[in-house]
Design a protein around this motif. Structure first.
Motif, short mmCIF file in Angstrom:
data_model
loop_
_atom_site.label_atom_id
_atom_site.label_comp_id
_atom_site.label_asym_id
_atom_site.label_seq_id
_atom_site.Cartn_x
_atom_site.Cartn_y
_atom_site.Cartn_z
N LYS A 36 0.83 -1.70 -0.31
CA LYS A 36 -0.06 0.16 -0.14
C LYS A 36 0.83 1.05 -0.23
O LYS A 36 0.59 2.22 -0.78
N LYS A 55 -6.91 -4.14 -1.56
CA LYS A 55 -6.20 -4.28 -0.65
C LYS A 55 -5.32 -5.78 -0.54
O LYS A 55 -5.59 -6.32 -0.89
N ILE A 61 -3.48 -1.72 7.75
CA ILE A 61 -4.72 -0.56 7.37
C ILE A 61 -5.05 0.21 6.30
O ILE A 61 -3.96 1.26 5.71
N SER A 62 -6.04 -0.28 4.97
CA SER A 62 -6.25 0.16 4.53
C SER A 62 -7.89 0.26 3.75
O SER A 62 -8.14 -0.82 4.29
N ASP A 63 -8.20 1.56 3.21
CA ASP A 63 -9.65 1.55 3.01
C ASP A 63 -9.65 0.74 1.49
O ASP A 63 -10.40 0.47 1.28
N PRO A 65 -10.41 -2.34 -1.41
CA PRO A 65 -11.55 -2.65 -1.18
C PRO A 65 -10.90 -4.16 -1.25
O PRO A 65 -9.34 -4.11 -1.71
#
Length: 153
Positions: A36, A55, A61-63, A65
């Motif tokens: 990321k 992700k 820690i990722s928003d 999908p």
């Protein structure tokens, strides 16, 4: 349409940038997770490039999908890291989902193992790992078919 497919960069920003520099004329770039930070840095460095991402299991820690789709003139593309489909144990679950969604091309990563198959009207492609063996892929999508190529830096 020509697409660049990168997965599992695992901290290898310079390799990510090198792959993009080698293929400046692609129409679209897919990043399939586990990197990321590099993905974000690449987006900042190349704001004019269309980069789609999901992700990975190491992107804590990722928003982004876990799985996504895009419709193109050459058909629907499903793209995922693959951990949510347990692809290390086989791609059957991923293939079922892709069929239900009407995908023509399925892109996945996670295994670090290159894969390029045609299965009953559906193309399945894993570019391998940019971070571990410097592999990535180029796919040419045409109405008549898809050509999938594995490349190495």
């Amino acid at each position: 349409m020509r697409i660049l497919v990168i997965s599992d960069s695992h901290g290898k920003f310079f390799e990510f940038r090198e792959a993009i520099e080698k293929h400046k004329n692609v129409d679209l770039i897919f990043f399939l997770g586990d990197g990321k930070r590099e993905y974000e840095d690449i987006c900042d460095l190349y704001p004019d490039k269309k980069i789609l991402a999901v992700k990975g299991n190491c992107d804590f820690i990722s928003d982004l999908p876990s799985v996504n789709y895009i419709s193109t003139e050459q058909g629907k593309i499903l793209y995922t890291h693959g951990d949510c489909f347990s692809v290390k144990m086989g791609t059957q679950r991923l293939e079922e989902m892709a069929r239900q969604q009407g995908a023509r091309l399925v892109l996945y990563g996670h295994t670090h193992i290159k894969d390029a198959r045609y299965l009953d009207g559906m193309y399945i492609f894993n570019p391998g790992s940019l971070g571990y063996d410097k592999s990535y892929g180029i796919c040419d999508l045409e109405d008549s078919g898809i050509v999938m190529n594995h490349l190495k830096l």
